[in-house]
Scaffold this motif. Structure first.
Motif, mmCIF file in Angstrom:
data_model
loop_
_atom_site.group_PDB
_atom_site.id
_atom_site.type_symbol
_atom_site.label_atom_id
_atom_site.label_comp_id
_atom_site.label_asym_id
_atom_site.label_seq_id
_atom_site.Cartn_x
_atom_site.Cartn_y
_atom_site.Cartn_z
ATOM 1 N N PRO A 170 0.785 -1.239 0.000
ATOM 2 C CA PRO A 170 0.000 0.000 0.000
ATOM 3 C C PRO A 170 0.815 1.287 0.000
ATOM 4 O O PRO A 170 0.484 2.238 -0.719
ATOM 5 N N ARG A 171 1.880 1.364 0.807
ATOM 6 C CA ARG A 171 2.659 2.610 0.825
ATOM 7 C C ARG A 171 3.290 2.877 -0.537
ATOM 8 O O ARG A 171 3.312 4.020 -1.015
ATOM 9 N N GLY A 172 3.790 1.824 -1.158
ATOM 10 C CA GLY A 172 4.369 1.988 -2.483
ATOM 11 C C GLY A 172 3.339 2.460 -3.494
ATOM 12 O O GLY A 172 3.623 3.287 -4.365
ATOM 13 N N GLN A 173 2.122 1.947 -3.385
ATOM 14 C CA GLN A 173 1.055 2.368 -4.290
ATOM 15 C C GLN A 173 0.749 3.856 -4.119
ATOM 16 O O GLN A 173 0.556 4.582 -5.104
ATOM 17 N N SER A 174 0.697 4.321 -2.878
ATOM 18 C CA SER A 174 0.404 5.736 -2.664
ATOM 19 C C SER A 174 1.528 6.618 -3.181
ATOM 20 O O SER A 174 1.275 7.708 -3.704
ATOM 21 N N ARG A 175 2.767 6.149 -3.088
ATOM 22 C CA ARG A 175 3.886 6.927 -3.627
ATOM 23 C C ARG A 175 3.832 6.987 -5.147
ATOM 24 O O ARG A 175 4.265 7.973 -5.761
ATOM 25 N N LEU A 176 3.300 5.937 -5.756
ATOM 26 C CA LEU A 176 3.088 5.987 -7.201
ATOM 27 C C LEU A 176 2.108 7.098 -7.562
ATOM 28 O O LEU A 176 2.314 7.842 -8.531
ATOM 29 N N GLY A 177 1.020 7.201 -6.800
ATOM 30 C CA GLY A 177 0.064 8.266 -7.043
ATOM 31 C C GLY A 177 0.714 9.632 -6.970
ATOM 32 O O GLY A 177 0.452 10.520 -7.800
ATOM 33 N N TRP A 178 1.572 9.819 -5.979
ATOM 34 C CA TRP A 178 2.316 11.075 -5.831
ATOM 35 C C TRP A 178 3.173 11.332 -7.074
ATOM 36 O O TRP A 178 3.197 12.447 -7.611
ATOM 37 N N LEU A 179 3.872 10.306 -7.542
ATOM 38 C CA LEU A 179 4.750 10.455 -8.707
ATOM 39 C C LEU A 179 3.940 10.792 -9.962
ATOM 40 O O LEU A 179 4.347 11.642 -10.765
ATOM 41 N N PHE A 180 2.789 10.143 -10.137
ATOM 42 C CA PHE A 180 1.922 10.474 -11.277
ATOM 43 C C PHE A 180 1.493 11.940 -11.218
ATOM 44 O O PHE A 180 1.434 12.628 -12.246
ATOM 45 N N ALA A 181 1.180 12.412 -10.019
ATOM 46 C CA ALA A 181 0.744 13.801 -9.860
ATOM 47 C C ALA A 181 1.850 14.773 -10.244
ATOM 48 O O ALA A 181 1.592 15.786 -10.913
ATOM 49 N N ILE A 182 3.076 14.486 -9.850
ATOM 50 C CA ILE A 182 4.205 15.348 -10.213
ATOM 51 C C ILE A 182 4.367 15.386 -11.733
ATOM 52 O O ILE A 182 4.562 16.453 -12.326
ATOM 53 N N ALA A 183 4.286 14.212 -12.369
ATOM 54 C CA ALA A 183 4.422 14.156 -13.829
ATOM 55 C C ALA A 183 3.360 15.014 -14.509
ATOM 56 O O ALA A 183 3.652 15.805 -15.417
ATOM 57 N N HIS A 197 -5.201 3.419 -2.811
ATOM 58 C CA HIS A 197 -3.939 4.001 -2.351
ATOM 59 C C HIS A 197 -3.336 4.913 -3.420
ATOM 60 O O HIS A 197 -2.779 5.966 -3.095
ATOM 61 N N VAL A 198 -3.416 4.518 -4.687
ATOM 62 C CA VAL A 198 -2.947 5.392 -5.770
ATOM 63 C C VAL A 198 -3.740 6.692 -5.754
ATOM 64 O O VAL A 198 -3.173 7.792 -5.854
ATOM 65 N N LEU A 199 -5.068 6.574 -5.632
ATOM 66 C CA LEU A 199 -5.900 7.779 -5.566
ATOM 67 C C LEU A 199 -5.500 8.641 -4.370
ATOM 68 O O LEU A 199 -5.374 9.869 -4.492
ATOM 69 N N ASN A 200 -5.278 8.031 -3.226
ATOM 70 C CA ASN A 200 -4.940 8.817 -2.041
ATOM 71 C C ASN A 200 -3.589 9.504 -2.184
ATOM 72 O O ASN A 200 -3.389 10.610 -1.661
ATOM 73 N N GLY A 201 -2.646 8.875 -2.877
ATOM 74 C CA GLY A 201 -1.368 9.538 -3.151
ATOM 75 C C GLY A 201 -1.559 10.800 -3.981
ATOM 76 O O GLY A 201 -0.903 11.822 -3.756
ATOM 77 N N ILE A 202 -2.477 10.733 -4.942
ATOM 78 C CA ILE A 202 -2.793 11.903 -5.759
ATOM 79 C C ILE A 202 -3.482 12.969 -4.909
ATOM 80 O O ILE A 202 -3.190 14.171 -5.016
ATOM 81 N N ARG A 203 -4.395 12.544 -4.048
ATOM 82 C CA ARG A 203 -5.120 13.491 -3.189
ATOM 83 C C ARG A 203 -4.147 14.246 -2.274
ATOM 84 O O ARG A 203 -4.286 15.462 -2.068
ATOM 85 N N VAL A 204 -3.170 13.541 -1.730
ATOM 86 C CA VAL A 204 -2.180 14.194 -0.883
ATOM 87 C C VAL A 204 -1.359 15.195 -1.694
ATOM 88 O O VAL A 204 -1.062 16.305 -1.226
ATOM 89 N N ALA A 205 -0.998 14.816 -2.917
ATOM 90 C CA ALA A 205 -0.245 15.735 -3.779
ATOM 91 C C ALA A 205 -1.050 16.997 -4.063
ATOM 92 O O ALA A 205 -0.498 18.103 -4.095
ATOM 93 N N VAL A 206 -2.347 16.854 -4.254
ATOM 94 C CA VAL A 206 -3.206 18.024 -4.460
ATOM 95 C C VAL A 206 -3.227 18.887 -3.203
ATOM 96 O O VAL A 206 -3.067 20.118 -3.268
ATOM 97 N N LYS A 207 -3.416 18.271 -2.053
ATOM 98 C CA LYS A 207 -3.472 19.026 -0.794
ATOM 99 C C LYS A 207 -2.171 19.772 -0.530
ATOM 100 O O LYS A 207 -2.174 20.893 0.003
ATOM 101 N N LYS A 208 -1.043 19.160 -0.914
ATOM 102 C CA LYS A 208 0.256 19.798 -0.694
ATOM 103 C C LYS A 208 0.669 20.693 -1.858
ATOM 104 O O LYS A 208 1.829 21.080 -1.977
ATOM 105 N N MET A 209 -0.298 20.992 -2.714
ATOM 106 C CA MET A 209 -0.135 21.949 -3.824
ATOM 107 C C MET A 209 0.927 21.513 -4.831
ATOM 108 O O MET A 209 1.582 22.334 -5.451
ATOM 109 N N LYS A 210 1.082 20.189 -4.984
ATOM 110 C CA LYS A 210 1.958 19.677 -6.028
ATOM 111 C C LYS A 210 1.211 19.500 -7.346
ATOM 112 O O LYS A 210 1.827 19.370 -8.401
#
Length: 368
Positions: free
Chosen positions: A273-286, A301-314
């Protein structure tokens, strides 16, 4: 960048007409048509590669997809003998294709063909493109090498089969998007960053590609850090299956540049799960840097990684589209229902349709 896709009488869709964004997350229950959206783009690319300019029509079987004959792709309630795939891009560029439905043929000829602008210079049709199938190459003793595929086509292979050779050839290549640089290692090379992001999946791991001289074969090994030292090399068949599955995904994203198009199916497969959420973060940066991604996933978890990236203004939430595909068994037609939940600037989802990545809550309710 693609901004709209229209499908007519294609598989699960009588009509699909949706605007898309830089980052598109496609989810839903099995058999609801998630793959159809990605396949529609692959069918266009495939047909253009077989015959430049798509002169003869839509080729249903090729290197990217094999979907059978006309009857296999035609919506079962279709009223007109036509199948439509229409795509538009920023800058008033579009491609409007309608093909004649022939039930027993695997090439559907044109009924109408309307390119506007320099369509075939868009990333969907060029080397600024990567597609990774849900069934990627797993643990093997050897992997194929191809100078043509890697250097001329800039491809990892549809199943990631050329990733090992790609990384060996491009190990010192600097990343185009500096925001990808991992906090644990700021070395700006593809090899260093693949290792750093692999560490999110398996801490301390390092990937070691190795070509076999005078052959079209590569091998891959992994080593691990411990106490300031490194282990000996381990064969890929003796490490976690997930490393082999995630390697092409990380390579495709980290190697991307603004304007590239990535189509990735089930990136979360075999990843914790943690790795999946980090993937979401990486997709958001791209996506925030101009890469367009279509991600088919079942992972909250992928969705939540993206949601965190949005909240942190990435990532600006306007650059993100979320699709949830469902079906009403009481309806008079066998057709997919499309829900479009949205994120706000805090990363919150405005609505959760029944069945939309809600099983965690459902099980908690049962336990309580």
């Amino acid at each position: 960048m693609i901004n709209n896709i229209k499908l007519t009488n294609l598989k699960a869709f009588g009509r699909f007409d949706e605007n898309v964004s830089a980052l598109n997350l496609i989810t839903g229950l099995n058999g609801m048509g998630k793959s159809t959206v990605i396949q529609s783009l692959l069918l266009l690319r495939q047909s253009n590669q077989i015959q430049k300019g798509m002169a003869k029509g839509l080729f249903l079987n090729g290197d990217y997809v094999r979907v059978g004959k006309g009857i296999d792709v035609y919506w079962i309630h279709g009223q007109k003998d036509e199948v439509g795939i229409e795509v538009s891009w920023d800058g008033d560029i579009s491609l409007s294709n309608f093909f004649k439905y022939l039930s027993t043929d695997d090439v559907l000829p044109h009924l109408a063909f309307g390119p506007i602008g320099d369509v075939f210079q868009e990333s969907l049709f060029t080397q600024r493109f990567q597609y990774l199938h849900a069934e990627r190459i797993g643990q093997k003793d050897i992997y194929p090498s191809s100078e043509y595929v890697v250097s001329e086509l800039n491809s990892l292979g549809n199943h990631g089969e050329y990733t090992t050779y790609f990384l060996e050839k491009n190990s010192d290549k600097p990343l185009s998007i500096l925001e990808f640089l991992h906090d644990g290692d700021k070395t700006n090379t593809l090899a260093a960053q693949v290792d750093a992001w692999l560490g999110e999946i398996s801490p301390g791991v390092s990937f070691i590609p190795q070509s076999i001289t005078d052959s079209e074969i590569s091998r891959q090994f992994y080593s691990y850090e411990f106490g300031g030292q490194r282990t000996r090399k381990f064969r890929s068949t003796n490490v976690g299956f997930g490393l082999n599955y995630i390697l092409p995904v990380l390579t495709a994203v980290l190697n991307s540049s603004p304007g590239d198009l990535l189509l990735i199916e089930n990136p979360e497969a075999h990843i914790h799960p943690r790795g999946q959420s980090r993937l979401g973060w990486l997709f958001a940066i791209a996506a925030s840097k101009g890469v367009q991604l279509f991600i088919e996933t079942h992972s909250d978890h992928v969705l939540n990684g993206i949601r965190v990236a949005v909240k942190k203004m990435k990532l600006n939430p306007d650059l993100f589209s979320l699709f949830y595909f469902d079906r009403d068994l009481r309806a008079n037609a066998h057709e997919t229902i499309i829900h479009r939940p949205k994120l706000n600037a805090e990363g919150k989802v405005d609505k959760w349709p029944d069945g939309f990545l809600d099983e965690w809550d459902n099980m908690l309710d049962e336990l309580i």
